[in-house]
Motif scaffolding. Sequence first.
Motif, PDB file in Angstrom:
ATOM      1  N   LEU A  57       9.010  -0.707 -13.355  1.00  0.00           N
ATOM      2  CA  LEU A  57       9.544  -0.920 -12.012  1.00  0.00           C
ATOM      3  C   LEU A  57       9.683   0.408 -11.283  1.00  0.00           C
ATOM      4  N   HIS A  58       8.902   0.551 -10.216  1.00  0.00           N
ATOM      5  CA  HIS A  58       9.039   1.710  -9.333  1.00  0.00           C
ATOM      6  C   HIS A  58      10.088   1.372  -8.288  1.00  0.00           C
ATOM      7  N   GLU A  59      11.085   2.253  -8.135  1.00  0.00           N
ATOM      8  CA  GLU A  59      12.136   2.034  -7.162  1.00  0.00           C
ATOM      9  C   GLU A  59      12.047   3.062  -6.038  1.00  0.00           C
ATOM     10  N   GLN A  60      12.565   2.699  -4.885  1.00  0.00           N
ATOM     11  CA  GLN A  60      12.479   3.547  -3.698  1.00  0.00           C
ATOM     12  C   GLN A  60      12.990   4.952  -4.003  1.00  0.00           C
ATOM     13  N   GLY A  61      12.203   5.951  -3.599  1.00  0.00           N
ATOM     14  CA  GLY A  61      12.588   7.340  -3.799  1.00  0.00           C
ATOM     15  C   GLY A  61      12.109   7.939  -5.110  1.00  0.00           C
ATOM     16  N   ASP A  62      11.647   7.102  -6.040  1.00  0.00           N
ATOM     17  CA  ASP A  62      11.163   7.588  -7.329  1.00  0.00           C
ATOM     18  C   ASP A  62       9.673   7.874  -7.208  1.00  0.00           C
ATOM     19  N   LYS A  63       9.270   9.131  -7.378  1.00  0.00           N
ATOM     20  CA  LYS A  63       7.872   9.514  -7.181  1.00  0.00           C
ATOM     21  C   LYS A  63       7.067   9.539  -8.475  1.00  0.00           C
ATOM     22  N   THR A  64       7.701   9.236  -9.594  1.00  0.00           N
ATOM     23  CA  THR A  64       6.987   9.329 -10.859  1.00  0.00           C
ATOM     24  C   THR A  64       5.918   8.244 -10.979  1.00  0.00           C
ATOM     25  N   GLY A  81       0.785  -1.230   0.000  1.00  0.00           N
ATOM     26  CA  GLY A  81       0.000   0.000   0.000  1.00  0.00           C
ATOM     27  C   GLY A  81       0.816   1.278   0.000  1.00  0.00           C
ATOM     28  N   PRO A  82       1.819   1.401   0.894  1.00  0.00           N
ATOM     29  CA  PRO A  82       2.618   2.641   0.913  1.00  0.00           C
ATOM     30  C   PRO A  82       3.385   2.893  -0.383  1.00  0.00           C
ATOM     31  N   LEU A  83       3.565   1.844  -1.213  1.00  0.00           N
ATOM     32  CA  LEU A  83       4.299   2.005  -2.458  1.00  0.00           C
ATOM     33  C   LEU A  83       3.403   2.477  -3.595  1.00  0.00           C
ATOM     34  N   HIS A  84       2.065   2.488  -3.384  1.00  0.00           N
ATOM     35  CA  HIS A  84       1.092   2.903  -4.403  1.00  0.00           C
ATOM     36  C   HIS A  84       1.389   2.260  -5.747  1.00  0.00           C
ATOM     37  N   PRO A  85       1.324   0.920  -5.835  1.00  0.00           N
ATOM     38  CA  PRO A  85       1.739   0.266  -7.081  1.00  0.00           C
ATOM     39  C   PRO A  85       0.729   0.346  -8.211  1.00  0.00           C
ATOM     40  N   TYR A  86      -0.499   0.794  -7.930  1.00  0.00           N
ATOM     41  CA  TYR A  86      -1.523   0.758  -8.956  1.00  0.00           C
ATOM     42  C   TYR A  86      -1.853   2.149  -9.485  1.00  0.00           C
ATOM     43  N   ALA A  87      -2.275   2.189 -10.756  1.00  0.00           N
ATOM     44  CA  ALA A  87      -2.704   3.449 -11.332  1.00  0.00           C
ATOM     45  C   ALA A  87      -3.983   3.935 -10.659  1.00  0.00           C
ATOM     46  N   GLN A  88      -4.810   3.014 -10.225  1.00  0.00           N
ATOM     47  CA  GLN A  88      -6.029   3.355  -9.508  1.00  0.00           C
ATOM     48  C   GLN A  88      -6.091   2.532  -8.230  1.00  0.00           C
ATOM     49  N   GLU A  89      -6.564   3.157  -7.152  1.00  0.00           N
ATOM     50  CA  GLU A  89      -6.670   2.440  -5.882  1.00  0.00           C
ATOM     51  C   GLU A  89      -7.674   1.298  -6.016  1.00  0.00           C
ATOM     52  N   GLN A  90      -7.375   0.152  -5.439  1.00  0.00           N
ATOM     53  CA  GLN A  90      -8.262  -0.997  -5.480  1.00  0.00           C
ATOM     54  C   GLN A  90      -8.451  -1.538  -4.069  1.00  0.00           C
ATOM     55  N   PRO A  91      -9.669  -1.957  -3.722  1.00  0.00           N
ATOM     56  CA  PRO A  91      -9.888  -2.499  -2.382  1.00  0.00           C
ATOM     57  C   PRO A  91      -9.161  -3.816  -2.193  1.00  0.00           C
ATOM     58  N   VAL A  92      -8.732  -4.070  -0.975  1.00  0.00           N
ATOM     59  CA  VAL A  92      -8.040  -5.311  -0.640  1.00  0.00           C
ATOM     60  C   VAL A  92      -9.045  -6.269  -0.010  1.00  0.00           C
ATOM     61  N   SER A  93      -9.197  -7.446  -0.598  1.00  0.00           N
ATOM     62  CA  SER A  93     -10.128  -8.423  -0.060  1.00  0.00           C
ATOM     63  C   SER A  93      -9.541  -9.093   1.174  1.00  0.00           C
ATOM     64  N   GLN A  94     -10.403  -9.456   2.117  1.00  0.00           N
ATOM     65  CA  GLN A  94      -9.942 -10.145   3.319  1.00  0.00           C
ATOM     66  C   GLN A  94      -9.338 -11.506   2.972  1.00  0.00           C
ATOM     67  N   GLY A  95      -9.853 -12.126   1.902  1.00  0.00           N
ATOM     68  CA  GLY A  95      -9.335 -13.417   1.501  1.00  0.00           C
ATOM     69  C   GLY A  95      -7.863 -13.374   1.140  1.00  0.00           C
ATOM     70  N   ALA A  96      -7.403 -12.216   0.642  1.00  0.00           N
ATOM     71  CA  ALA A  96      -5.993 -12.093   0.268  1.00  0.00           C
ATOM     72  C   ALA A  96      -5.091 -12.306   1.477  1.00  0.00           C
ATOM     73  N   PHE A  97      -5.488 -11.764   2.626  1.00  0.00           N
ATOM     74  CA  PHE A  97      -4.672 -11.921   3.820  1.00  0.00           C
ATOM     75  C   PHE A  97      -4.677 -13.370   4.293  1.00  0.00           C
ATOM     76  N   TYR A  98      -5.824 -14.046   4.150  1.00  0.00           N
ATOM     77  CA  TYR A  98      -5.915 -15.432   4.623  1.00  0.00           C
ATOM     78  C   TYR A  98      -4.997 -16.344   3.826  1.00  0.00           C
ATOM     79  N   TRP A  99      -5.054 -16.258   2.476  1.00  0.00           N
ATOM     80  CA  TRP A  99      -4.229 -17.180   1.697  1.00  0.00           C
ATOM     81  C   TRP A  99      -2.754 -16.816   1.799  1.00  0.00           C
ATOM     82  N   LEU A 100      -2.450 -15.525   2.002  1.00  0.00           N
ATOM     83  CA  LEU A 100      -1.050 -15.138   2.143  1.00  0.00           C
ATOM     84  C   LEU A 100      -0.438 -15.716   3.414  1.00  0.00           C
TER      85      LEU A 100
END
Length: 251
Positions: A145-152, A65-84
């Motif tokens: 690839l977004h790298e640490q410190g790159d805000k683009t 989440g803090p890395l903002h990897p998506y062009a648009q915000e998407q909700p995180v399903s609870q199931g994702a945490f369970y299988w992870l």
Amino acid sequence: MGFPKLVFPLTADFGSTEYWINNMGPFRYGAAVTDFFCGDDLTNDVGDGLLLMRRLEELLQAFGGPLHPYAQEQPVSQGAFYWLEEMFVESSVSFASRPVDGDRSVMVERWSVSCLADFLYLELGKAMEHGNAPRQCRLCGRWFLHEQGDKTVYCERIAPGEMEKTCREVGARAVFERKIQEEETWKIYKRAYKKYYARFMKGNMSREEFNAWVEHAAAQRDFTIELLKVAKSEEERARQIEALREDLNRL
């Protein structure tokens, strides 16, 4: 995008800033999973590639989440945490010494990995630890690839409809133009900049005087923008904008 073809099982040496695969590398953290998201076949036996990509995206959503990897915000399903929590990588790990730059060597985590899915889960997790993550370009929608410190939020590929300009160049220009169009402060700044730049080019201002004006004008522009955010009335906003116009055209 250039990541080499992988043959499993393989050995990956993870260092503090980069990693190696067998005798190949060094690679940037997140390079492999980014290429996989772009559609590259990293190995001859991918298996269910769509399911693997979906699982990796869920890993990004859940913990990136803090890395903002998506062009648009998407909700995180609870199931994702369970299988992870139940997911694990079948591998062995040890510490090893890896030679780099001639006689110098570094200590690495040496992982033995048996399949592509395990390797990509591991590489993505390591990438997020280092502040790296795949990100979708907000102009063309392709992954980079977004790298640490790159805000683009734009990639460096040729932009859609362009012959030479990249998404990063076109996107940055679009943001700048939008600021000019939407914010009166930027309009005032641009007009004043053009006027004083013309003076400098004609020799009526020294380079030192022009650079000092640019530094002052940018600071006053940003200060006024912050004041406008907390202004309580249109009259107050108008006074602040007029004060900026007078300040930037005082010379």
